[in-house]
Design an enzyme around this catalytic site. Structure first.
Site, PDB file in Angstrom:
ATOM      1  N   SER A   1      30.027   5.329  57.506  1.00 28.78           N
ATOM      2  CA  SER A   1      31.484   5.445  57.561  1.00 28.78           C
ATOM      3  C   SER A   1      32.053   4.554  58.643  1.00 28.78           C
ATOM      4  O   SER A   1      31.760   4.723  59.835  1.00 28.78           O
ATOM      5  CB  SER A   1      31.893   6.897  57.849  1.00 28.78           C
ATOM      6  OG  SER A   1      33.237   6.937  58.287  1.00 28.78           O
TER       7      SER A   1
ATOM      8  N   ARG B   1      37.673  11.920  44.443  1.00 24.37           N
ATOM      9  CA  ARG B   1      37.821  10.824  43.463  1.00 24.37           C
ATOM     10  C   ARG B   1      36.834  10.913  42.305  1.00 24.37           C
ATOM     11  O   ARG B   1      37.072  10.292  41.266  1.00 24.37           O
ATOM     12  CB  ARG B   1      37.726   9.460  44.178  1.00 24.37           C
ATOM     13  CG  ARG B   1      38.990   9.187  44.969  1.00 24.37           C
ATOM     14  CD  ARG B   1      39.012   7.834  45.624  1.00 24.37           C
ATOM     15  NE  ARG B   1      40.327   7.604  46.212  1.00 24.37           N
ATOM     16  CZ  ARG B   1      40.576   6.732  47.175  1.00 24.37           C
ATOM     17  NH1 ARG B   1      39.602   5.986  47.662  1.00 24.37           N
ATOM     18  NH2 ARG B   1      41.803   6.587  47.629  1.00 24.37           N
TER      19      ARG B   1
ATOM     20  N   ASP C   1      36.309   2.114  48.340  1.00 26.87           N
ATOM     21  CA  ASP C   1      37.658   2.416  47.836  1.00 26.87           C
ATOM     22  C   ASP C   1      37.888   1.883  46.422  1.00 26.87           C
ATOM     23  O   ASP C   1      38.944   2.107  45.839  1.00 26.87           O
ATOM     24  CB  ASP C   1      38.710   1.814  48.777  1.00 26.87           C
ATOM     25  CG  ASP C   1      38.707   2.515  50.123  1.00 26.87           C
ATOM     26  OD1 ASP C   1      38.274   3.681  50.180  1.00 26.87           O
ATOM     27  OD2 ASP C   1      39.128   1.898  51.118  1.00 26.87           O
TER      28      ASP C   1
HETATM   29  C1  S3P Z   1      38.315   2.508  56.211  1.00 23.29           C
HETATM   30  C2  S3P Z   1      37.041   2.931  55.936  1.00 23.29           C
HETATM   31  C3  S3P Z   1      36.628   3.569  54.680  1.00 23.29           C
HETATM   32  C4  S3P Z   1      37.691   3.493  53.596  1.00 23.29           C
HETATM   33  C5  S3P Z   1      39.077   3.657  54.128  1.00 23.29           C
HETATM   34  C6  S3P Z   1      39.381   2.654  55.212  1.00 23.29           C
HETATM   35  C7  S3P Z   1      38.598   1.857  57.488  1.00 23.29           C
HETATM   36  O1  S3P Z   1      36.295   4.899  54.944  1.00 23.29           O
HETATM   37  O2  S3P Z   1      37.458   4.443  52.588  1.00 23.29           O
HETATM   38  O3  S3P Z   1      40.031   3.524  53.094  1.00 23.29           O
HETATM   39  O4  S3P Z   1      39.646   1.203  57.613  1.00 23.29           O
HETATM   40  O5  S3P Z   1      37.767   1.968  58.411  1.00 23.29           O
HETATM   41  P1  S3P Z   1      34.826   5.307  55.476  1.00 23.29           P
HETATM   42  O6  S3P Z   1      34.095   4.064  55.843  1.00 23.29           O
HETATM   43  O7  S3P Z   1      35.029   6.160  56.645  1.00 23.29           O
HETATM   44  O8  S3P Z   1      34.180   5.985  54.309  1.00 23.29           O
END
Ligand code: S3P
Length: 441
Positions: free
Chosen positions: A172, A356, A325
């Protein structure tokens, strides 16, 4: 409160044509606002995404005393207050629909010399936040979620933060970034080890603001990122590229609508974000990058997409964090492909702006697609899309995915609640229609 917005997406006769400019990258826009606010000096941001999520981040910094002019047509000037210059906000900080804003801000706020409370809308208020409060607490922060591990996040002041070596329990970028941002305030070197590559915009932009942040690949996709506390950010100008997550809707649209030939200009093609291109190419899509260039430390290209008959595949789970995403729109590609597509290892999709997996399974069934729900993904049998009415579950990417599907269905697709499209892609229906789509809104 947003007005109820309903889309009716109608089938179209010809293909999509033209050259489109995508809105600014959401992840990069959030980080640009955050780092410019904490920098010494004045930064100019161009190409900023003026979506509700990024505006929530900007409003939070304004509430903490940061002076900013704009945004107007993507231009924003921010007078940074320095690492220690934020002031206590007088009200709760409302992160709206944005998990990125809430998780990254919690890392910054955990280190401030004042208390704060982060709140969000109904969707955000149901999303897991212990994934950030656990590492922050290990750094000595005093922060708490509600009893279910969800927002609001209450943060109290502490005198200092300790550095930690944190092994992310899941891939993440939001958690990685939260810990790195808190690490800028810790006494020593903080490290974060990710089990698989996730978007690295935080690391790249920290370096662009003159704050060293070093990534060390360990093999098998595992990477350790290190940051030393006590540094400073120096103001810089940021040109935000177009959002590949927004471009993905048009990549799939052009791939499934016969006769299409679209060019998407100035799109960010950071390799931690291009999983959608790899997956579509392995389904047979015709996607070419032209004019590759570097813009402020981020790779950028124009993307040409032409219609190609897609075929179903087993999506390698390694693409999950690299296309996290884009799975809703990839499900639409799968529905139009010949044969079966299997998505697995994607349980994280259940913790996004909506669940989702459940949202796409429900919507695909409602428009006549044969789909099997699994705990960590789904199996989609490609074929024809009939049409019908679907729920967006207040999720921008679910709404836009079914709007694209409408172009190739037999009747039409009505999407019940599309107001949250404004969180990431404010001019989506207009831009889509300018390329040949027929979305009434
Ligand atoms: C994001 C990381 C992603 C993504 C989100 C934007 C970011 O989430 O789904 O829309 O800007 O760091 P994770 O990496 O925490 O799953």
């Amino acid at each position: 409160m947003n007005k109820k917005v309903v889309y009716t997406s109608n089938p179209i006769a010809g293909g999509l044509q033209g050259t489109l400019r995508m809105p600014g990258d959401k992840s990069i826009s959030h980080r640009a606002v955050m780092f410019a606010s904490l920098a010494n000096g004045s930064s100019r941001i161009s190409g900023l995404l003026e979506g509700e999520d990024v505006l929530a981040t900007l409003a939070a910094f304004r509430a903490m005393g940061v002076k900013a002019e704009g945004p107007e047509q993507g231009e924003l000037s921010i007078e940074g207050v320095g690492m220690q210059g934020l002031q206590a906000p007088e009200t709760d900080l409302d992160m709206g629909n944005s998990g990125t804003a809430m998780r990254l801000m919690s890392g910054i706020l955990a280190a401030q010399q004042f208390a704060s409370k982060l709140v969000g809308d109904e969707s955000l208020s149901g999303r897991p936040m212990r994934r950030v409060t656990v590492p922050l607490t290990a750094m000595g922060a005093r922060c708490a979620t509600d009893d279910n591990g969800c927002p609001p996040i209450h943060i109290r002041k502490v005198d200092r933060l300790e550095p930690i070596d944190y092994k992310l329990p899941m891939a993440s970028a939001q958690i990685k970034s939260c810990v790195l941002l808190a690490g800028m305030y810790a006494d020593g070197v903080t490290s974060v080890t990710e089990p698989a590559p996730t978007r690295d915009h935080t690391e790249r932009m920290l370096n662009a603001f003159g704050y060293p942040c070093v990534s060390e690949p360990k093999g098998d996709g595992v990477t350790t990122v290190r940051i030393e506390g006590g540094g400073e950010l120096q103001a810089t100008d940021i040109d935000v590229p177009g959002d590949i997550s927004s471009a993905a809707f048009f990549m799939v649209a052009a791939s499934i609508i016969p006769g299409s030939d679209l060019t998407l200009q100035h799109v960010g093609v950071n390799p931690t974000r291009t999983g959608v291109v790899d997956v579509l190419r392995s389904m047979g899509a015709s996607i070419d990058f032209t004019n590759p260039r570097d813009v402020g430390g981020e790779p950028v290209a124009d993307i040409r997409v032409r219609y190609a008959g897609l075929k179903g595949i087993e999506v390698d789970p390694k693409y999950v964090p690299l296309a996290i995403d884009e799975f809703p729109i990839l499900c639409v590609a799968a529905a139009c492909a010949e044969g079966e597509t299997v998505i697995s290892g994607a349980e994280e999709l259940r913790h996004k702006e909506s669940d989702r997996i459940a949202a796409m399974v429900a919507g695909l069934r409602a428009v006549g697609v044969d789909v099997e729900e699994r705990k960590d993904g789904m199996k989609v049998s490609g074929g024809e899309i009939e049409g019908g009415t679907v729920e967006s579950f207040h999720d921008h990417r679910i709404a836009m995915s079914f709007a694209i599907a409408g172009a190739v269905c037999k009747t039409n697709i009505i999407i019940d609640d599309c107001s949250n499209v404004a969180t990431s892609f404010p001019n989506f229906p207009e831009l889509a229609n300018s390329a040949g789509m027929n979305i009434e809104h």
